[in-house]
Motif scaffolding. Structure first.
Motif, PDB file in Angstrom:
ATOM      1  N   ILE A 115       0.959  -1.216   0.107  1.00  0.00           N
ATOM      2  CA  ILE A 115       0.018  -0.077   0.020  1.00  0.00           C
ATOM      3  C   ILE A 115       0.899   1.248   0.196  1.00  0.00           C
ATOM      4  CG2 ILE A 115      -0.246   0.154   2.587  1.00  0.00           C
ATOM      5  CD1 ILE A 115      -2.882   0.857   2.231  1.00  0.00           C
ATOM      6  N   GLN A 116       0.389   2.500  -0.460  1.00  0.00           N
ATOM      7  CA  GLN A 116       1.065   3.439  -0.359  1.00  0.00           C
ATOM      8  C   GLN A 116       0.096   4.706  -0.010  1.00  0.00           C
ATOM      9  OE1 GLN A 116       3.141   5.258  -4.088  1.00  0.00           O
ATOM     10  NE2 GLN A 116       1.485   3.738  -5.350  1.00  0.00           N
ATOM     11  N   GLN A 117       0.589   5.712   0.611  1.00  0.00           N
ATOM     12  CA  GLN A 117      -0.270   6.837   1.041  1.00  0.00           C
ATOM     13  C   GLN A 117       0.543   8.221   0.992  1.00  0.00           C
ATOM     14  OE1 GLN A 117      -3.551   6.986   2.007  1.00  0.00           O
ATOM     15  NE2 GLN A 117      -3.129   9.199   2.007  1.00  0.00           N
ATOM     16  N   ARG A 118      -0.022   9.033   0.232  1.00  0.00           N
ATOM     17  CA  ARG A 118       0.829  10.358   0.291  1.00  0.00           C
ATOM     18  C   ARG A 118       0.415  11.268   1.239  1.00  0.00           C
ATOM     19  NH1 ARG A 118      -0.141  13.505  -4.556  1.00  0.00           N
ATOM     20  NH2 ARG A 118      -0.774  15.124  -3.358  1.00  0.00           N
ATOM     21  N   GLY A 119       1.000  12.082   1.484  1.00  0.00           N
ATOM     22  CA  GLY A 119       0.709  13.310   2.197  1.00  0.00           C
ATOM     23  C   GLY A 119       1.077  12.975   3.868  1.00  0.00           C
ATOM     24  N   VAL A 120       2.361  12.364   3.893  1.00  0.00           N
ATOM     25  CA  VAL A 120       2.507  11.659   5.254  1.00  0.00           C
ATOM     26  C   VAL A 120       3.938  12.398   5.754  1.00  0.00           C
ATOM     27  CG1 VAL A 120       3.416   9.663   6.557  1.00  0.00           C
ATOM     28  CG2 VAL A 120       1.731   9.395   4.782  1.00  0.00           C
ATOM     29  N   ARG A 121       4.019  12.904   6.961  1.00  0.00           N
ATOM     30  CA  ARG A 121       5.258  13.585   7.534  1.00  0.00           C
ATOM     31  C   ARG A 121       5.717  12.518   8.539  1.00  0.00           C
ATOM     32  NH1 ARG A 121       7.565  18.679   7.924  1.00  0.00           N
ATOM     33  NH2 ARG A 121       6.005  19.670   6.526  1.00  0.00           N
ATOM     34  N   LEU A 122       7.030  12.750   8.554  1.00  0.00           N
ATOM     35  CA  LEU A 122       7.873  11.773   9.546  1.00  0.00           C
ATOM     36  C   LEU A 122       8.102  12.368  10.838  1.00  0.00           C
ATOM     37  CD1 LEU A 122      10.335   9.893   7.363  1.00  0.00           C
ATOM     38  CD2 LEU A 122       8.095   8.847   8.462  1.00  0.00           C
ATOM     39  N   TYR A 123       7.849  11.818  11.968  1.00  0.00           N
ATOM     40  CA  TYR A 123       8.268  12.279  13.053  1.00  0.00           C
ATOM     41  C   TYR A 123       9.329  11.503  13.791  1.00  0.00           C
ATOM     42  CZ  TYR A 123       4.425  15.793  13.871  1.00  0.00           C
ATOM     43  OH  TYR A 123       3.671  16.592  13.672  1.00  0.00           O
ATOM     44  N   ASP A 124      10.491  12.081  14.405  1.00  0.00           N
ATOM     45  CA  ASP A 124      11.763  11.486  14.960  1.00  0.00           C
ATOM     46  C   ASP A 124      11.247  11.458  16.479  1.00  0.00           C
ATOM     47  OD1 ASP A 124      13.751  10.245  15.711  1.00  0.00           O
ATOM     48  OD2 ASP A 124      14.855  12.110  15.479  1.00  0.00           O
ATOM     49  N   GLY A 125      10.575  10.464  16.888  1.00  0.00           N
ATOM     50  CA  GLY A 125       9.959  10.594  18.300  1.00  0.00           C
ATOM     51  C   GLY A 125       8.986  11.396  18.246  1.00  0.00           C
TER      52      GLY A 125
END
Lengths: 174, 398
Positions: B19-29
């Motif tokens: 699956i793929q999903q756009r509009g995702v931001r990563l958080y480091d912790g």
């Protein structure tokens, strides 16, 4: 005297109306002669289609075959065309079977009359069909309507005249 | 975040995208990672993230790195998140955007939703653990091992080098694959018939083996080809079909098309017709022709129209319509009188026959057997007995 069935009587296809025109004609001819000889054997003059279907002539129990009412009517219609049958009602459920046509009957009667030298004499119809003198003749026991028709046929030939007597009808042969 | 490493974003041989999903931001912790919004991809082996604008910027981590994960519901001004807790990074890990991190978990923040489905699929993959069953062809660790001896190229140069390596790898794989295919084609073309419709590679392989075995047996004049093999060979030959089927594309539409089609039918139907006693129902012809044509299927209408052309093209075949409306294709040489005579002989011999019995006797279809009987009846050789037991035919004794 037992009735002798024709060979077709034990042939299963005989009881199915054949679609092939030539075959059907032969089949119908065989049926016509069977019906007439059977009626003659049993001295049948009037026939009910539904009743006759159950009689041995149209219902061969030995090979379990039975001619359908439709097929019987086709056979009877064929007989009518040949002048051996007349329908008594519009629905074609009852009919008169003339296994001998009126002309033929008339001829027989006239032969008997002339043989016994009774030309120019008068008979009542009862005398002819039920009289002691005719006991050994084939036309003995002939139904009235049939007798009258045969005499009318003779009348047309100029050999007899149907006259009205006091208590019924009479006939004078010439 | 330090568990991530650079990748070219391509999937490995045995890896499939889930699956793929756009509009995702990563958080480091709990802290926003210094990366833009991107697309997160879940494969059977890895979790990947790619920058939405700069596609070169792509990072990944193996799913085996994940300990567990949980959902974090959305709030006012906050997107829904998935928190993923991770094992510590292995020592030989390839370089990634982050050298170290004080957190042992990351968060995926779904700006454009889709977290529910993503969560579900991630759960599926984590329970199935497909990365264990089908290891990728070149495990990441080996490349990492090779890398270990080399000077660590970090940053853009590193990415470029890696991309170049990957490209070479892919090229090699592709050319190997083509080599296999051409070998296969060579094998196939050595067969007697030049017209082969390859339905699948396995069929072709089987066919080659089978034909080889048959050919060698014939060569040895042993002549003991098993019946099973003959049947199989026959069925392969049947499905091999027509080399150059006449289609509307090749011959346009209308009369010309039908004429060409009729010629082709004439060629291909000759043998099966002879085998079946000179007559085949049109439905049977339809099935046979379309099986032979493979992809270029014929419409029933075109088939009928082509069959109608047999006579005007002086082909040895004829389309025949029985009184009942049943259509058959028959050889012109097919002798009607002989057929009727044989029907009469059979019926006379048995006394009477139904269409089914006759069909069994001759090995024909019931439909055709019945047509023969009806024809004989029409010619006055047979007569019928139509009773509750069914329709029987008798010799015409009337």
């Amino acid at each position: 005297m037992s009735f002798e069935w024709p060979w077709q009587y034990n042939f299963p296809p005989f009881f199915t109306l054949q679609p092939n025109v030539d075959t059907r004609q032969k089949q119908l001819a065989a049926w016509c002669s069977l019906v007439l000889s059977y009626c003659r054997h049993r001295k049948l003059y009037t026939v009910d289609v539904l009743e006759v279907q159950e009689s041995p002539v149209f219902n061969n129990k030995k090979i379990e075959r039975k001619l359908s009412v439709e097929a019987i009517q086709v056979v009877f219609e064929e007989l009518r065309k040949k002048g051996n049958l007349e329908w008594m009602d519009k629905n074609k459920t009852r009919c008169l079977i003339m296994w001998r046509r009126p002309e033929e009957w008339g001829k027989l009667i006239y032969q008997w009359v002339s043989k016994n030298g009774m030309v120019n004499s008068v008979f009542t119809l009862y005398e002819l069909s039920n009289g002691e003198d005719t006991e050994n003749e084939e036309f003995h026991g002939l139904e009235d309507w049939m007798l009258l028709r045969s005499l009318q046929a003779l009348h047309a030939e100029g050999k007899a005249e149907v006259i009205t007597l006091d208590d019924g009808k009479g006939v004078k042969f010439f | 975040m330090d568990r991530f490493m650079w990748t070219n974003g391509l999937l490995e041989m045995n890896e499939t995208l889930v699956i793929q999903q756009r509009g995702v931001r990563l958080y480091d912790g709990d802290e926003k990672a210094k990366l833009d919004v991107g697309v997160v991809l879940l494969s059977t082996h890895r979790l990947l993230w790619r920058d939405q604008k700069n596609h070169e910027c792509c990072i990944c981590m193996p799913l085996s790195q994940i300990i567990f994960f949980e959902e974090q519901a959305a709030g006012i001004g906050k997107s829904a998140k998935i928190v993923i807790h991770l094992h510590p990074a292995p020592a030989n890990k390839e370089p990634g955007p982050f050298q170290q991190s004080k957190f042992s978990y990351i968060k995926l923040s779904f700006k454009e939703h889709g977290q529910i489905e993503f969560y579900r699929r991630l759960m599926e993959e984590m329970t199935q653990k497909r990365w264990e069953n089908t290891p990728v062809s070149q495990p990441i660790s080996t490349t990492a091992g090779l890398k270990a001896g080399r000077t660590r190229a970090v940053g853009i140069v590193g990415i470029e080098r890696k991309l170049e390596e990957k490209r070479k790898e892919t090229d090699k794989n592709i050319s190997e694959a083509f080599e296999d295919l051409s070998k296969l084609m060579e094998k196939v073309s050595t067969l007697s018939s030049p017209s082969i419709l390859l339905t699948s590679v396995t069929t072709a392989k089987e066919m080659v083996e089978l034909s080889k075995s048959i050919a060698s047996k014939i060569k040895d004049k042993q002549g003991d080809i098993t019946e099973d093999e003959t049947i199989r060979f026959k069925s392969y030959l049947l499905s091999m079909g027509i080399a150059d089927p006449v289609t509307r594309e090749t011959h346009g539409s209308g009369t010309h098309y039908h004429m060409q089609l009729a010629r082709q039918l004439g060629d291909m139907l000759q043998a099966p017709l002879e085998e079946r006693g000179g007559m085949m129902a049109l439905t049977e012809v339809y099935c046979l022709v379309n099986r032979a044509r493979g992809m270029e299927l014929l419409s029933p209408e075109d088939l009928v129209n082509a069959c109608k052309m047999f006579e005007s093209l002086k082909l040895p075949l004829r389309l025949r319509v029985f009184d009942s409306g049943v259509m058959v294709v028959q050889l012109q040489s097919h002798n009607e009188e002989e057929m009727i005579a044989s029907a009469l002989d059979n019926v006379s011999e048995k006394g009477s026959l139904t269409a089914e019995e006759f069909a069994k006797l001759l090995g024909l279809s019931v439909l055709l057997a019945k047509e023969r009987l009806l024809l004989a009846e029409k010619m006055g050789h047979l007569c019928r007995d139509d009773s509750v037991e069914g329709l029987r035919f008798y010799p015409n004794l009337f």
